[in-house]
Design an enzyme around this catalytic site. Structure first.
Site, PDB file in Angstrom:
ATOM      1  N   CYS A 116      19.884  17.100 -12.882  1.00  0.00           N
ATOM      2  CA  CYS A 116      20.206  16.898 -14.300  1.00  0.00           C
ATOM      3  C   CYS A 116      21.701  16.774 -14.562  1.00  0.00           C
ATOM      4  O   CYS A 116      22.112  16.351 -15.641  1.00  0.00           O
ATOM      5  CB  CYS A 116      19.619  18.031 -15.128  1.00  0.00           C
ATOM      6  SG  CYS A 116      17.832  18.046 -15.051  1.00  0.00           S
ATOM      7  N   HIS A 256      23.301  17.937 -21.919  1.00  0.00           N
ATOM      8  CA  HIS A 256      22.046  17.586 -21.246  1.00  0.00           C
ATOM      9  C   HIS A 256      20.895  18.151 -22.078  1.00  0.00           C
ATOM     10  O   HIS A 256      20.985  19.277 -22.592  1.00  0.00           O
ATOM     11  CB  HIS A 256      22.045  18.194 -19.835  1.00  0.00           C
ATOM     12  CG  HIS A 256      20.712  18.098 -19.173  1.00  0.00           C
ATOM     13  ND1 HIS A 256      20.046  16.902 -19.023  1.00  0.00           N
ATOM     14  CD2 HIS A 256      19.905  19.048 -18.615  1.00  0.00           C
ATOM     15  CE1 HIS A 256      18.897  17.120 -18.407  1.00  0.00           C
ATOM     16  NE2 HIS A 256      18.781  18.407 -18.157  1.00  0.00           N
ATOM     17  N   ASN A 286      13.190  15.849 -21.527  1.00  0.00           N
ATOM     18  CA  ASN A 286      14.222  15.907 -20.493  1.00  0.00           C
ATOM     19  C   ASN A 286      14.070  14.694 -19.571  1.00  0.00           C
ATOM     20  O   ASN A 286      13.139  14.633 -18.771  1.00  0.00           O
ATOM     21  CB  ASN A 286      14.064  17.214 -19.708  1.00  0.00           C
ATOM     22  CG  ASN A 286      15.141  17.407 -18.657  1.00  0.00           C
ATOM     23  OD1 ASN A 286      15.904  16.481 -18.359  1.00  0.00           O
ATOM     24  ND2 ASN A 286      15.201  18.591 -18.073  1.00  0.00           N
TER      25      ASN A 286
END
Ligand code: UT7
Length: 333
Positions: A116, A256, A286
């Site tokens: 990520c 993020h 996500n």
């Protein structure tokens, strides 16, 4: 001559059409809209449907649209870096496949794997090629088809992830705009909490790994959550402090998008109000390496030349980091 900085000069996102809602997920696993919203902030996510489509297809769409939008011919591109945890294949790299799909020949192309945090790692790497004068036009792509490694019988992970891609064009700047500072960190001990157990050289795919569902994401959510809250807030505060930025100096936090509660904790520590936080987790979930460029893309029209942006991420590895970016152009159409 003034120092060369690496500036973002264009941004483009791409998400597939199919919308997987919380309501639809509740027909697949024992979950509900209220739990997903209150624990994560996610309402829906996009899924890439159809045979023979991988992360490179998402990335290539974003790059093609980026080149068109910025009036850049493919021949001008020197380098494509792709951040992804869902490469089309273990090799060749997804960046090579994207290059081929957009018609870029004989260029440098490689992938970066930092989960990520991948987009921050890739952006930082790209900036070095520009700051040293090696390259003039670099495309950084974050692309992930997370649905390819999600177990849609596991409620603890299937509600979290979505598919998408974002791409930025980076070019040299002589006025001090672009990447001003960057902090990148890792802790490989985090592997035990977040990984994809099989399919690599440690445990090549076999009937037994498939039967054990080891080709899917494994996540022990709570330790990851705790580490994410601490680490993302720590590096965001650190990059502000070492650049003498007060909360009023920060125009936007670009976090993020893994969990709204992690984002809230980061903005609180920075003293930055909700109004200055880019948040689209409710629409896309996500998307791993794509979350940050998708935010920049959606907020582009609100960005002004000189805005101070703090980008921050945390993910598998563990990896985490922050970037202080001075926006290089007025985006208002
Ligand atoms: O981007 C990469 C890095 N990843 C992250 O940053 C993710 C970090 N972790 C998280 O965001 C959170 O830990 C999750 C969203 C994954 C989980 O939220 P949580 O508040 O930590 O929930 P939990 O795992 O402690 O589970 C609480 C309860 C459990 O039930 P019991 O044991 O209390 O009866 C779970 O079984 O919620 C249950 N649960 C669910 N219930 C309904 C877990 N998933 C679901 C679900 N729907 N989808």
């Amino acid at each position: 001559m003034k120092k060369i900085t690496a500036a973002v000069t264009g941004i483009q996102g791409y998400v597939p059409d199919y919308v997987l809602t919380n309501e639809e997920l509740a027909t697949m696993v024992d979950t509900n809209d209220e739990w997903i919203i209150s624990r994560t902030g996610i309402k829906e996510r996009r899924i890439l449907k159809g045979e023979n489509k991988g992360s490179s297809d998402l990335g290539a769409e974003a790059v093609k649209l980026l080149l068109k939008k910025t009036n850049t011919s493919v021949e001008e591109i020197d380098l494509i870096i792709c951040a992804t945890v869902t490469p089309d294949m273990l090799f060749p790299s997804t960046a090579c496949l994207i290059s081929n799909k957009v018609g870029a020949k004989n260029i440098c192309a490689f992938d970066i794997g930092a989960a990520c945090s991948g987009f921050l790692y890739a952006l930082t790497t790209a900036s070095k090629f520009i700051e040293t004068g090696t390259y003039k036009k670099v495309v950084v792509v974050g692309a992930d088809k997370m649905s390819s490694i999600v177990d849609y019988t596991s409620r603890t992970t299937c509600v979290l992830f979505g598919d998408g891609a974002g791409a930025v064009l980076m070019e040299p700047n002589h006025e001090g705009y672009g990447i001003k500072d960057t902090i990148l960190r890792s802790d490989g001990d985090g592997v035990k909490y977040l990984n994809q157990p099989a399919g690599g050289s440690l445990k090549p795919a076999s009937h037994s790994t498939v039967d054990a569902k080891e080709h899917f994401i494994f996540q022990d959510g709570q330790p990851v959550f705790k580490a994410a809250v601490k680490s993302m807030a720590d590096v965001s505060e650190e990059i502000m402090n070492r650049n003498n930025l007060k909360s009023d100096d920060v125009a936007w936090l670009v976090p993020h998008q893994a969990n709204k509660r992690i984002i809230d904790a980061t903005s609180r520590r920075m003293g930055v109000s909700d109004k200055k936080v880019m948040l689209n987790i409710q629409k896309y979930g996500n998307t791993t390496a794509a979350t940050i460029p998708l935010c920049l893309w959606e907020w582009e029209e609100k960005l002004n030349k000189g805005d101070n942006l703090i980008l921050a991420a945390f993910g598998g590895g563990f990896t985490w980091g922050s970037i202080y970016l001075k926006w290089a152009y007025d985006s208002k159409k």
